[in-house]
Structures are given as C-alpha cells and as structure tokens.
Write a protein that holds these residues in place. Structure first.
Motif, PDB file in Angstrom:
ATOM      1  N   PHE A  12      -0.930  -5.597  -3.629  1.00 44.48           N
ATOM      2  CA  PHE A  12      -1.346  -4.478  -2.788  1.00 44.48           C
ATOM      3  C   PHE A  12      -0.211  -4.018  -1.873  1.00 44.48           C
ATOM      4  O   PHE A  12       0.107  -2.832  -1.799  1.00 44.48           O
ATOM      5  CB  PHE A  12      -2.574  -4.886  -1.970  1.00 44.48           C
ATOM      6  N   PHE A  13       0.435  -4.950  -1.185  1.00 46.29           N
ATOM      7  CA  PHE A  13       1.514  -4.586  -0.263  1.00 46.29           C
ATOM      8  C   PHE A  13       2.764  -4.102  -0.994  1.00 46.29           C
ATOM      9  O   PHE A  13       3.506  -3.288  -0.470  1.00 46.29           O
ATOM     10  CB  PHE A  13       1.834  -5.728   0.696  1.00 46.29           C
ATOM     11  N   GLU A  14       3.003  -4.584  -2.210  1.00 50.87           N
ATOM     12  CA  GLU A  14       4.118  -4.055  -3.002  1.00 50.87           C
ATOM     13  C   GLU A  14       3.896  -2.572  -3.297  1.00 50.87           C
ATOM     14  O   GLU A  14       4.819  -1.766  -3.220  1.00 50.87           O
ATOM     15  CB  GLU A  14       4.273  -4.825  -4.312  1.00 50.87           C
ATOM     16  N   LYS A  15       2.670  -2.227  -3.630  1.00 50.09           N
ATOM     17  CA  LYS A  15       2.357  -0.828  -3.924  1.00 50.09           C
ATOM     18  C   LYS A  15       2.484   0.031  -2.663  1.00 50.09           C
ATOM     19  O   LYS A  15       3.061   1.118  -2.701  1.00 50.09           O
ATOM     20  CB  LYS A  15       0.949  -0.721  -4.502  1.00 50.09           C
ATOM     21  N   LEU A  16       1.965  -0.444  -1.544  1.00 54.49           N
ATOM     22  CA  LEU A  16       2.076   0.305  -0.288  1.00 54.49           C
ATOM     23  C   LEU A  16       3.534   0.448   0.150  1.00 54.49           C
ATOM     24  O   LEU A  16       3.942   1.508   0.633  1.00 54.49           O
ATOM     25  CB  LEU A  16       1.283  -0.380   0.820  1.00 54.49           C
ATOM     26  N   THR A  17       4.311  -0.609  -0.014  1.00 55.40           N
ATOM     27  CA  THR A  17       5.721  -0.580   0.378  1.00 55.40           C
ATOM     28  C   THR A  17       6.498   0.434  -0.444  1.00 55.40           C
ATOM     29  O   THR A  17       7.463   1.017   0.043  1.00 55.40           O
ATOM     30  CB  THR A  17       6.339  -1.989   0.229  1.00 55.40           C
ATOM     31  N   LYS A  18       6.072   0.674  -1.658  1.00 50.98           N
ATOM     32  CA  LYS A  18       6.725   1.672  -2.510  1.00 50.98           C
ATOM     33  C   LYS A  18       6.657   3.062  -1.875  1.00 50.98           C
ATOM     34  O   LYS A  18       7.555   3.877  -2.061  1.00 50.98           O
ATOM     35  CB  LYS A  18       6.041   1.677  -3.878  1.00 50.98           C
ATOM     36  N   TYR A  19       5.611   3.323  -1.103  1.00 51.06           N
ATOM     37  CA  TYR A  19       5.418   4.644  -0.496  1.00 51.06           C
ATOM     38  C   TYR A  19       5.827   4.712   0.970  1.00 51.06           C
ATOM     39  O   TYR A  19       6.401   5.690   1.404  1.00 51.06           O
ATOM     40  CB  TYR A  19       3.956   5.079  -0.622  1.00 51.06           C
ATOM     41  N   THR A  76      -6.562  -5.980 -15.182  1.00 49.29           N
ATOM     42  CA  THR A  76      -5.321  -6.744 -15.355  1.00 49.29           C
ATOM     43  C   THR A  76      -4.696  -7.101 -14.012  1.00 49.29           C
ATOM     44  O   THR A  76      -3.541  -7.512 -13.955  1.00 49.29           O
ATOM     45  CB  THR A  76      -4.307  -5.954 -16.195  1.00 49.29           C
ATOM     46  N   LYS A  77      -5.436  -6.911 -12.911  1.00 52.09           N
ATOM     47  CA  LYS A  77      -5.030  -7.246 -11.548  1.00 52.09           C
ATOM     48  C   LYS A  77      -3.877  -6.393 -11.020  1.00 52.09           C
ATOM     49  O   LYS A  77      -3.153  -6.811 -10.130  1.00 52.09           O
ATOM     50  CB  LYS A  77      -4.675  -8.738 -11.424  1.00 52.09           C
ATOM     51  N   LYS A  78      -3.711  -5.184 -11.583  1.00 52.85           N
ATOM     52  CA  LYS A  78      -2.743  -4.242 -11.026  1.00 52.85           C
ATOM     53  C   LYS A  78      -3.484  -3.337 -10.056  1.00 52.85           C
ATOM     54  O   LYS A  78      -4.646  -3.001 -10.276  1.00 52.85           O
ATOM     55  CB  LYS A  78      -2.091  -3.417 -12.124  1.00 52.85           C
ATOM     56  N   PHE A  79      -2.807  -2.944  -8.993  1.00 50.04           N
ATOM     57  CA  PHE A  79      -3.449  -2.128  -7.967  1.00 50.04           C
ATOM     58  C   PHE A  79      -3.121  -0.661  -8.189  1.00 50.04           C
ATOM     59  O   PHE A  79      -1.994  -0.298  -8.469  1.00 50.04           O
ATOM     60  CB  PHE A  79      -2.992  -2.553  -6.570  1.00 50.04           C
ATOM     61  N   ARG A  80      -4.146   0.197  -8.062  1.00 51.24           N
ATOM     62  CA  ARG A  80      -3.971   1.638  -8.208  1.00 51.24           C
ATOM     63  C   ARG A  80      -4.467   2.316  -6.944  1.00 51.24           C
ATOM     64  O   ARG A  80      -5.628   2.167  -6.565  1.00 51.24           O
ATOM     65  CB  ARG A  80      -4.762   2.145  -9.403  1.00 51.24           C
ATOM     66  N   LEU A  81      -3.570   3.057  -6.284  1.00 47.45           N
ATOM     67  CA  LEU A  81      -3.933   3.774  -5.060  1.00 47.45           C
ATOM     68  C   LEU A  81      -4.842   4.949  -5.363  1.00 47.45           C
ATOM     69  O   LEU A  81      -4.648   5.643  -6.368  1.00 47.45           O
ATOM     70  CB  LEU A  81      -2.671   4.307  -4.375  1.00 47.45           C
ATOM     71  N   ASN A  82      -5.802   5.205  -4.495  1.00 50.66           N
ATOM     72  CA  ASN A  82      -6.661   6.386  -4.585  1.00 50.66           C
ATOM     73  C   ASN A  82      -6.144   7.466  -3.653  1.00 50.66           C
ATOM     74  O   ASN A  82      -5.435   7.186  -2.689  1.00 50.66           O
ATOM     75  CB  ASN A  82      -8.095   6.050  -4.173  1.00 50.66           C
ATOM     76  N   PHE A  88      -3.476   8.106   5.347  1.00 53.35           N
ATOM     77  CA  PHE A  88      -2.779   7.000   5.996  1.00 53.35           C
ATOM     78  C   PHE A  88      -1.345   6.859   5.486  1.00 53.35           C
ATOM     79  O   PHE A  88      -0.487   6.355   6.189  1.00 53.35           O
ATOM     80  CB  PHE A  88      -3.549   5.689   5.786  1.00 53.35           C
ATOM     81  N   LEU A  89      -1.075   7.294   4.255  1.00 56.63           N
ATOM     82  CA  LEU A  89       0.274   7.229   3.698  1.00 56.63           C
ATOM     83  C   LEU A  89       1.177   8.341   4.237  1.00 56.63           C
ATOM     84  O   LEU A  89       2.350   8.112   4.512  1.00 56.63           O
ATOM     85  CB  LEU A  89       0.236   7.339   2.175  1.00 56.63           C
ATOM     86  N   ALA A  90       0.629   9.529   4.381  1.00 55.52           N
ATOM     87  CA  ALA A  90       1.432  10.703   4.721  1.00 55.52           C
ATOM     88  C   ALA A  90       2.214  10.571   6.034  1.00 55.52           C
ATOM     89  O   ALA A  90       3.408  10.895   6.049  1.00 55.52           O
ATOM     90  CB  ALA A  90       0.554  11.945   4.739  1.00 55.52           C
ATOM     91  N   PRO A  91       1.635  10.116   7.131  1.00 50.61           N
ATOM     92  CA  PRO A  91       2.421  10.055   8.367  1.00 50.61           C
ATOM     93  C   PRO A  91       3.575   9.048   8.316  1.00 50.61           C
ATOM     94  O   PRO A  91       4.549   9.195   9.039  1.00 50.61           O
ATOM     95  CB  PRO A  91       1.417   9.633   9.437  1.00 50.61           C
ATOM     96  N   THR A 126      15.463   7.759  -4.546  1.00 52.52           N
ATOM     97  CA  THR A 126      15.933   7.209  -5.807  1.00 52.52           C
ATOM     98  C   THR A 126      14.940   7.525  -6.917  1.00 52.52           C
ATOM     99  O   THR A 126      13.818   7.960  -6.656  1.00 52.52           O
ATOM    100  CB  THR A 126      16.111   5.678  -5.707  1.00 52.52           C
ATOM    101  N   GLN A 127      15.367   7.291  -8.152  1.00 51.89           N
ATOM    102  CA  GLN A 127      14.487   7.528  -9.285  1.00 51.89           C
ATOM    103  C   GLN A 127      13.343   6.517  -9.268  1.00 51.89           C
ATOM    104  O   GLN A 127      13.535   5.337  -8.937  1.00 51.89           O
ATOM    105  CB  GLN A 127      15.264   7.419 -10.583  1.00 51.89           C
ATOM    106  N   TYR A 128      12.145   6.960  -9.605  1.00 51.73           N
ATOM    107  CA  TYR A 128      10.910   6.163  -9.659  1.00 51.73           C
ATOM    108  C   TYR A 128      10.471   5.645  -8.289  1.00 51.73           C
ATOM    109  O   TYR A 128       9.706   4.695  -8.192  1.00 51.73           O
ATOM    110  CB  TYR A 128      11.023   5.010 -10.659  1.00 51.73           C
ATOM    111  N   GLN A 129      10.928   6.275  -7.239  1.00 54.41           N
ATOM    112  CA  GLN A 129      10.525   5.932  -5.873  1.00 54.41           C
ATOM    113  C   GLN A 129       9.176   6.592  -5.584  1.00 54.41           C
ATOM    114  O   GLN A 129       8.921   7.700  -6.016  1.00 54.41           O
ATOM    115  CB  GLN A 129      11.586   6.442  -4.890  1.00 54.41           C
ATOM    116  N   GLY A 130       8.325   5.942  -4.837  1.00 52.46           N
ATOM    117  CA  GLY A 130       7.053   6.539  -4.439  1.00 52.46           C
ATOM    118  C   GLY A 130       7.287   7.665  -3.445  1.00 52.46           C
ATOM    119  O   GLY A 130       8.022   7.485  -2.470  1.00 52.46           O
ATOM    120  N   VAL A 131       6.700   8.829  -3.693  1.00 49.37           N
ATOM    121  CA  VAL A 131       6.873   9.990  -2.817  1.00 49.37           C
ATOM    122  C   VAL A 131       5.519  10.583  -2.468  1.00 49.37           C
ATOM    123  O   VAL A 131       4.568  10.487  -3.235  1.00 49.37           O
ATOM    124  CB  VAL A 131       7.756  11.091  -3.460  1.00 49.37           C
ATOM    125  N   VAL A 132       5.452  11.189  -1.283  1.00 50.10           N
ATOM    126  CA  VAL A 132       4.270  11.943  -0.887  1.00 50.10           C
ATOM    127  C   VAL A 132       4.621  13.409  -1.058  1.00 50.10           C
ATOM    128  O   VAL A 132       5.693  13.857  -0.650  1.00 50.10           O
ATOM    129  CB  VAL A 132       3.866  11.623   0.570  1.00 50.10           C
TER     130      VAL A 132
END
Length: 180
Positions: A12-19, A76-82, A88-91, A126-132
């Motif tokens: 979960f935190f790996e996914k959040l940290t990406k953004y 498969t225990k992978k997390f998908r953001l809604n 909460f991500l945008a700011p 960078t390439q494949y970086q999480g973006v808003v």
C-alpha cells in the motif's frame, strides 16, 4: 475491519509513495486529529481514529464502508488506487501533468494523455512515475503514470502518449456501483 498486515502495508505505501513521495507521513500526522488506514473487505479505508472506533461497534457483515476508500487489494495481493483517493493525493503530488482544455474530455472518458493535449509537466518527471493529472485551471482530474520523461516529452511526436490513464473523476459516473 482490521489493521493492515506488514505485507499489505508495504504494498500500500509503495503505491502511495509512487504518487506523493515522502508526503505519506502528512496523511497520518495531521493537526486535526489522528488518522489511520484500515482494511475491510479487501478495501483500504482512511479515516479518523474516532470514526474507526465507532465503526468497530457494527457487525462486519452490516458495515458497508467508513471513511474514504483509497483502493483495494486484488486477489494476487496487488494494490489498486481508486479515484476516491484523488482528493488526498492531489495536494501532496510530487509530479503533475496539466492537460489543455481540448484534451480534458478525452482524459475524463478514460483515454491516455497525448503530447498534443499536454499543457505542462513537472520538471524531473521520470518515465513510469506516478503523476496527478490537472486541468489548466488547477482542478485535479485524475492520476496515472508518465509514459515519457520530461526531456522526452519536449521532443515527442504530437500523437505519442505522454501519460497512461489509471483513474479519473469521470469514474464517479461510469463506475458508480464499484466505488463503494
């Protein structure tokens, strides 16, 4: 409703940290109270601890949701953001993409962002970086992953993909039943 396991917390935190990078700490350490993440029916909810304690009094089968749903774990225990996590991500977003008004509607219909629709992009993306993804008037529209780095975007073909679509606010209408 239960706390996340160590593996779930890591995913979960790996996914959040990406953004939002290290700003994940700011979601938990807030001046208006203590907040936490809890798992209920494979979905991760973000809420005040007071609300979480009150929700614990309901039987699990009768509890539909509490707080804000950030996303869910797949089988498969992978997390998908809604898209519900967008407010909460945008700011706190580290990397942002602004789309031109002519490309907003295409993004809101679930299409990727093309170079011709790109208004601005944050430096050092960078390439494949999480973006808003934002409109030119700074309204958050959704989020995704960058298909090209900032340097590659400057010299890209107008019809090449700049950001891959992952979620947008149009999902509130398209996928209304799946967001709870």
């Amino acid at each position: 409703m239960r706390p996340l396991t160590e593996e779930e917390t890591k995913n979960f935190f790996e996914k959040l940290t990406k953004y939002i990078g290290d700003n994940v700490k700011l979601l938990l350490d807030r001046s208006d109270g203590l907040y936490c993440f809890r798992l209920h029916r494979d979905r991760v909810y973000y809420c005040k601890e007071e609300i979480m304690k009150k929700a614990a009094h309901f039987p699990r089968k009768e509890l539909i949701s509490f707080g804000t749903c950030f996303g869910k774990f797949s089988k498969t225990k992978k997390f998908r953001l809604n898209v519900t996590a967008l407010d909460f991500l945008a700011p706190y977003a580290k990397h942002k993409i602004w789309v031109k008004p002519s490309a907003e509607q295409q993004f809101l219909y679930g299409h990727h962002v093309m170079k011709s629709g790109l208004g601005r992009i944050t430096d050092d993306t960078t390439q494949y970086q999480g973006v808003v993804v934002y409109s030119m008037s700074d309204v958050p529209l959704g989020f995704g992953a960058s298909a090209k780095s900032t340097a590659e975007c400057r010299h890209a073909d107008p019809m090449s993909i700049v950001a891959f679509h992952q979620a947008d606010i149009g999902e509130y209408l398209r996928s209304e039943a799946n967001l709870i």
